[in-house]
Design an enzyme around this catalytic site. Structure first.
Site, PDB file in Angstrom:
ATOM      1  N   SER A 205       5.457  61.384  -2.057  1.00  0.00           N
ATOM      2  CA  SER A 205       4.076  61.230  -1.263  1.00  0.00           C
ATOM      3  C   SER A 205       4.286  61.878   0.006  1.00  0.00           C
ATOM      4  O   SER A 205       3.451  62.121   0.938  1.00  0.00           O
ATOM      5  CB  SER A 205       3.676  59.959  -1.264  1.00  0.00           C
ATOM      6  OG  SER A 205       2.929  59.581  -2.389  1.00  0.00           O
TER       7      SER A 205
ATOM      8  N   LYS B  59       2.794  65.059   1.085  1.00  0.00           N
ATOM      9  CA  LYS B  59       1.451  65.194   1.397  1.00  0.00           C
ATOM     10  C   LYS B  59       1.281  65.652   2.911  1.00  0.00           C
ATOM     11  O   LYS B  59       0.314  65.971   3.435  1.00  0.00           O
ATOM     12  CB  LYS B  59       0.634  63.722   1.346  1.00  0.00           C
ATOM     13  CG  LYS B  59       0.763  63.254   0.047  1.00  0.00           C
ATOM     14  CD  LYS B  59       0.147  61.882  -0.284  1.00  0.00           C
ATOM     15  CE  LYS B  59       0.339  61.453  -1.577  1.00  0.00           C
ATOM     16  NZ  LYS B  59       0.125  59.972  -1.667  1.00  0.00           N
TER      17      LYS B  59
ATOM     18  N   TYR C 192       0.245  69.671  -7.716  1.00  0.00           N
ATOM     19  CA  TYR C 192       0.477  68.327  -7.052  1.00  0.00           C
ATOM     20  C   TYR C 192       1.599  67.564  -7.576  1.00  0.00           C
ATOM     21  O   TYR C 192       2.471  67.248  -6.651  1.00  0.00           O
ATOM     22  CB  TYR C 192      -0.980  67.377  -6.994  1.00  0.00           C
ATOM     23  CG  TYR C 192      -0.507  66.070  -6.592  1.00  0.00           C
ATOM     24  CD1 TYR C 192      -0.778  65.938  -5.178  1.00  0.00           C
ATOM     25  CD2 TYR C 192      -0.517  64.990  -7.328  1.00  0.00           C
ATOM     26  CE1 TYR C 192      -0.580  64.552  -4.585  1.00  0.00           C
ATOM     27  CE2 TYR C 192      -0.281  63.585  -6.783  1.00  0.00           C
ATOM     28  CZ  TYR C 192      -0.410  63.470  -5.495  1.00  0.00           C
ATOM     29  OH  TYR C 192      -0.239  61.995  -4.981  1.00  0.00           O
TER      30      TYR C 192
ATOM     31  N   TYR D 225       0.349  53.378   3.618  1.00  0.00           N
ATOM     32  CA  TYR D 225      -0.864  52.906   2.874  1.00  0.00           C
ATOM     33  C   TYR D 225      -1.289  51.457   3.367  1.00  0.00           C
ATOM     34  O   TYR D 225      -1.428  51.453   4.452  1.00  0.00           O
ATOM     35  CB  TYR D 225      -0.228  52.660   1.371  1.00  0.00           C
ATOM     36  CG  TYR D 225       0.262  54.147   0.949  1.00  0.00           C
ATOM     37  CD1 TYR D 225      -0.530  55.270   0.670  1.00  0.00           C
ATOM     38  CD2 TYR D 225       1.530  54.202   0.362  1.00  0.00           C
ATOM     39  CE1 TYR D 225       0.059  56.542   0.326  1.00  0.00           C
ATOM     40  CE2 TYR D 225       2.180  55.507   0.111  1.00  0.00           C
ATOM     41  CZ  TYR D 225       1.238  56.614  -0.103  1.00  0.00           C
ATOM     42  OH  TYR D 225       1.718  57.725  -0.229  1.00  0.00           O
TER      43      TYR D 225
ATOM     44  N   VAL E 283       7.501  57.206  -2.964  1.00  0.00           N
ATOM     45  CA  VAL E 283       8.236  56.183  -3.876  1.00  0.00           C
ATOM     46  C   VAL E 283       9.535  56.620  -4.174  1.00  0.00           C
ATOM     47  O   VAL E 283      10.150  55.826  -5.043  1.00  0.00           O
ATOM     48  CB  VAL E 283       7.224  55.780  -5.008  1.00  0.00           C
ATOM     49  CG1 VAL E 283       6.230  55.106  -4.370  1.00  0.00           C
ATOM     50  CG2 VAL E 283       7.131  57.136  -5.845  1.00  0.00           C
TER      51      VAL E 283
END
Length: 307
Positions: A63, A66, A191, A242, A260
């Site tokens: 992630s 991103k 993605y 998050y 992760v």
């Protein structure tokens, strides 16, 4: 104590925290990673790298990609267009939750760093086909990290693709609500690949340094505008960890974006430095346990807290 020696000390001090986490198992390829790995790196404003521990080990960026894709989406489309498709607010929910998409009147993702928002950002990347779009992302990541060694982790990509049904559900829900206009399967293919790019913790520190310098390479070349870098870093601070983002910012005082795969990227604009950690043993929110211990110690010992 010099910076390299301090990092060596902090690696050993925080190894005990590894036992409080576990590797991600919902992506089979990540379940194979050695949970005992732990590394950290700092890049100063001149571009000099200080690192310790498993700093040369390659792992999936996940992630953290991103942040790079948001920067490229801003470069491709401009701020106004990008934020027609996504909000800028923390979600307060897990990164793969569909709840806010259902309850928001406009059905748009809350921010670019939760999965539906990140998938939306990937859909905005220019390119004639999925291969072209992914290659633009990979080459942009190489450019801003000043690291030409980055490659796609094919096994991780295939593992993500096989097990990515929740991401498919998020994308098709947005498609069904009329807010997602691109081909879902092609966008998700890009993605899954962007999340599977192999990096080291030194690579992450270099990317963090790029954003901390306001979108400028160590050569002095500007790649994105100061405003675009501020958007990326501001959202890292408020949304990057998050539903643990507020606690992380309060306890450590860094903007932080986790993945992760075990990485955490921290740009510190006030110091113009980039900090990163890597430890694949993660907590229930998906953040490295050993890595967060190192960041807390760095904040305390070097007065890096942005507040």
């Amino acid at each position: 104590m010099d910076l390299k020696n301090l990092l060596d000390v902090l690696i050993e001090k925080n190894r005990s925290l590894i036992s409080q986490g576990h590797v991600a198992t919902y992506i089979p390829e990540l379940a194979k990673v050695d949970p005992k790995l732990l590394g950290t790196a700092i890049v100063d404003k001149e571009g000099k790298v200080y690192s310790s521990g498993d700093s040369k080990v390659y792992f999936a960026i996940e992630s953290i990609s991103k942040t790079v894709v948001l920067a490229l989406a801003l470069l491709d489309n401009g701020e106004e267009e990008v934020f027609k498709h996504v909000h800028k607010e923390p979600s307060g929910d897990p990164f793969n939750s569909i709840k806010k998409l259902e309850t928001e009147e406009d059905h748009l993702p809350r921010n670019p760093y939760i999965n539906p928002g990140a998938i939306m950002m990937t859909s905005l990347i220019k390119g004639k086909d999925p291969d072209d779009k992914f290659n633009r992302i990979l080459n942009f990541m190489k450019r801003i990290s000043e690291d030409d060694t980055l490659t796609l982790g094919t096994e991780t990509y295939l593992s993500e693709k096989r097990t990515g049904d929740i991401n498919r559900a998020l994308a098709y829900y947005m498609k069904g609500q009329g807010v997602f206009s691109e081909n879902v399967e092609e966008t998700l293919d890009v993605y899954f690949r962007q999340c599977s790019i192999n990096v080291t913790v030194e690579t992450l520190a270099k990317i963090a340094g790029f954003f901390a310098r306001g979108g400028v390479l160590t050569t002095g070349e500007r790649v994105i505008s100061q405003r675009q870098a501020q958007i990326v870093t501001g959202l890292i601070a408020t949304c990057g960890m998050y539903d643990q983002s507020g606690e992380f910012l309060d306890n450590i005082g860094f903007p932080g974006k986790s993945g992760v795969g075990g990485g955490i990227l921290c740009p510190l604009p006030s110091k113009e430095i980039g900090v990163a950690v890597f430890g694949p043993a993660i907590d229930k929110e998906g953040n490295s346990t050993g890595g967060m211990g190192i960041l807390k110690d760095l904040s305390d010992k070097l007065n890096y807290d942005m507040f």
